[in-house]
Design a protein around this motif. Structure first.
Motif, mmCIF file in Angstrom:
data_model
loop_
_atom_site.group_PDB
_atom_site.id
_atom_site.type_symbol
_atom_site.label_atom_id
_atom_site.label_comp_id
_atom_site.label_asym_id
_atom_site.label_seq_id
_atom_site.Cartn_x
_atom_site.Cartn_y
_atom_site.Cartn_z
ATOM 1 N N TYR A 135 40.737 23.746 34.045
ATOM 2 C CA TYR A 135 39.386 22.982 34.517
ATOM 3 C C TYR A 135 39.209 23.009 36.040
ATOM 4 N N ARG A 136 40.025 23.566 36.953
ATOM 5 C CA ARG A 136 39.977 23.746 38.060
ATOM 6 C C ARG A 136 39.802 25.237 38.814
ATOM 7 N N THR A 137 39.640 26.147 37.925
ATOM 8 C CA THR A 137 39.906 27.478 38.397
ATOM 9 C C THR A 137 38.616 28.142 37.827
ATOM 10 N N ARG A 138 37.901 29.383 38.605
ATOM 11 C CA ARG A 138 36.957 30.101 37.806
ATOM 12 C C ARG A 138 37.504 30.833 36.480
ATOM 13 N N TRP A 139 38.777 31.242 36.545
ATOM 14 C CA TRP A 139 39.180 31.870 35.029
ATOM 15 C C TRP A 139 39.396 31.143 34.338
ATOM 16 N N GLY A 140 39.772 29.879 34.590
ATOM 17 C CA GLY A 140 39.770 28.855 33.423
ATOM 18 C C GLY A 140 38.321 28.395 32.954
ATOM 19 N N TYR A 141 37.309 28.369 33.830
ATOM 20 C CA TYR A 141 36.054 28.256 33.747
ATOM 21 C C TYR A 141 35.604 29.370 32.612
ATOM 22 N N ALA A 142 35.862 30.654 33.047
ATOM 23 C CA ALA A 142 35.567 31.708 32.323
ATOM 24 C C ALA A 142 35.923 31.840 30.855
ATOM 25 N N ILE A 143 37.228 31.209 30.595
ATOM 26 C CA ILE A 143 37.880 31.320 29.421
ATOM 27 C C ILE A 143 37.225 30.436 28.465
ATOM 28 N N ARG A 144 36.692 29.121 29.098
ATOM 29 C CA ARG A 144 36.124 28.058 28.334
ATOM 30 C C ARG A 144 34.996 28.373 27.923
ATOM 31 N N MET A 145 34.029 29.058 28.912
ATOM 32 C CA MET A 145 32.732 29.721 28.733
ATOM 33 C C MET A 145 32.679 30.642 27.603
#
Length: 381
Positions: free
Chosen positions: A225-235
């Motif tokens: 929830y605080r990194t762009r990689w995590g955001y990409a995974i969730r997206m």
């Protein structure tokens, strides 16, 4: 539906699934009770439910049973990691079931390092666990690359790999690594400095691995929830086509999610092995990966809620064991409870009417807010 109401719906839905599962358990206990009349059946049922729901924490005199509580916390350790692993993979809409074989392979590789690699001091458990985690990460490259390059179902591939891992370990243990002086199939003992120290030395096997697990819960939540990689995974999990057309490297992110899940599962296996055992003797899949799937579902694929879900499952498992010991009810009842919880979480129409009401209410409030804002702007003009 706003974020607050969405969370409230998830909590209500989870609570209802748990209550229904416990209701089913109570009904099965009542039916299977060995009694000649209805009254005795109710007495036996309430006694069994007390063992299930209360005895993991309280003694009969009402005092806290510290040993049972630490047993529950110790049982959380492996399912914390498999729950986190499943959360990461499921968040990318990758239904990888490999955490079960992953935790077994991680434990096995960690055990081999703990036996045969001469590393001094406290470095040995750290290095052993990291090597075990890396081995499972490499294993997870197989279903992830096959999914990205050839469209192979990661669920089918990972399920098959679980049994490949199990039988490979059994074969290797039986033919090459077993200590023939023992009465059962197991490895030679770990080096003395390989053990993870205990948090409380009361026989519960609650090691410092529990603290490590909580640290990784925080790290995983921050990553998601605080990194762009995590955001990409969730997206990708929300809308893979949108992620692709927005320029994300979907294939690479899918591989990343599954490899990270494998690393977490392997780490859990290594910590469980060095924190609880002195030799490796697992001859079958331990079940922690399957429980981790239930933990991830209960947590809504949110790593921050994994400790609560893991505590609930470990608590139920302890309660079922106590119920089996003192009430004659099979401990396998925990499998039925997990199955019912999974069933209602997987049912898309479960409480759909309640969700619809929350959506309508949120929409009405939003329209009213916009009307009031428009009226206020009109009065200013």
């Amino acid at each position: 539906m706003n974020k607050k109401r969405s969370m409230m719906f998830s909590l209500v839905r989870g609570l209802m699934a748990i209550l229904i599962a416990l209701g089913v358990a109570a009904l099965l206990i009542f039916i299977s009770a060995e009694a000649t009349n209805i009254g005795d059946r109710f007495v036996q049922t309430f006694g069994a439910l007390r063992q299930l729901l209360i005895s993991p924490i309280l003694r009969n005199n009402g005092s806290v049973n510290v040993k049972n509580v630490t047993d529950v916390l110790a049982a959380m350790i492996p399912i914390l990691f498999t729950g986190l692993a499943t959360c990461v993979m499921f968040s990318a809409n990758q239904f990888n079931m490999g955490a079960e074989g992953g935790i077994m392979l991680g434990a096995f590789v960690t055990a081999l390092v703990a036996i045969y690699v001469p590393i001094p001091g406290g470095l040995l458990p750290i290095v052993a666990i990291l090597i075990g985690a890396a081995a499972v990460g490499v294993m997870m490259l197989i279903p992830s690359i096959l999914k990205v390059k050839m469209g192979v179902s990661e669920m089918v591939c990972s399920l098959m790999m679980n049994y490949v891992v199990m039988y490979f370990i059994k074969y290797t243990l039986n033919t090459q690594l077993a200590d023939k002086s023992r009465g059962q199939i197991m490895t030679f003992p770990f080096q003395e400095n390989a053990a993870i120290p205990q948090l409380i030395d009361n026989g519960s096997k609650l090691s410092w691995g529990f603290v490590v697990g909580i640290v990784f819960v925080i790290l995983t939540a921050l990553f998601m929830y605080r990194t762009r990689w995590g955001y990409a995974i969730r997206m990708i999990g929300i809308n893979q086509d949108f992620a692709k057309y927005s320029g994300m490297k979907v294939g690479g992110i899918i591989i990343l999610a599954q490899v990270l899940g494998g690393v977490l599962a392997g780490m859990g296996g290594g910590i469980e092995m060095l924190g609880r055992y002195s030799t490796y003797a697992w001859s079958s899949l331990p079940g922690y990966g399957w429980t981790g799937i239930t933990v991830a579902i209960l947590a809504g694929n949110n790593p921050a809620f994994v400790p609560l879900a893991a505590f609930f499952m470990a608590y139920l498992n302890k309660g079922c064991n106590l119920m089996s010991t003192y009430s004659g009810v099979p401990a396998q009842l925990i499998d039925i409870i997990q199955a019912v919880i999974f069933l209602f979480f997987a049912a898309e129409q479960f409480l759909s009417g309640y969700r619809q009401k929350l959506v309508v209410k949120s929409a009405q409030e939003e329209l009213q807010r916009q009307a009031e804002q428009a009226a206020a702007e009109g009065s200013v003009k």
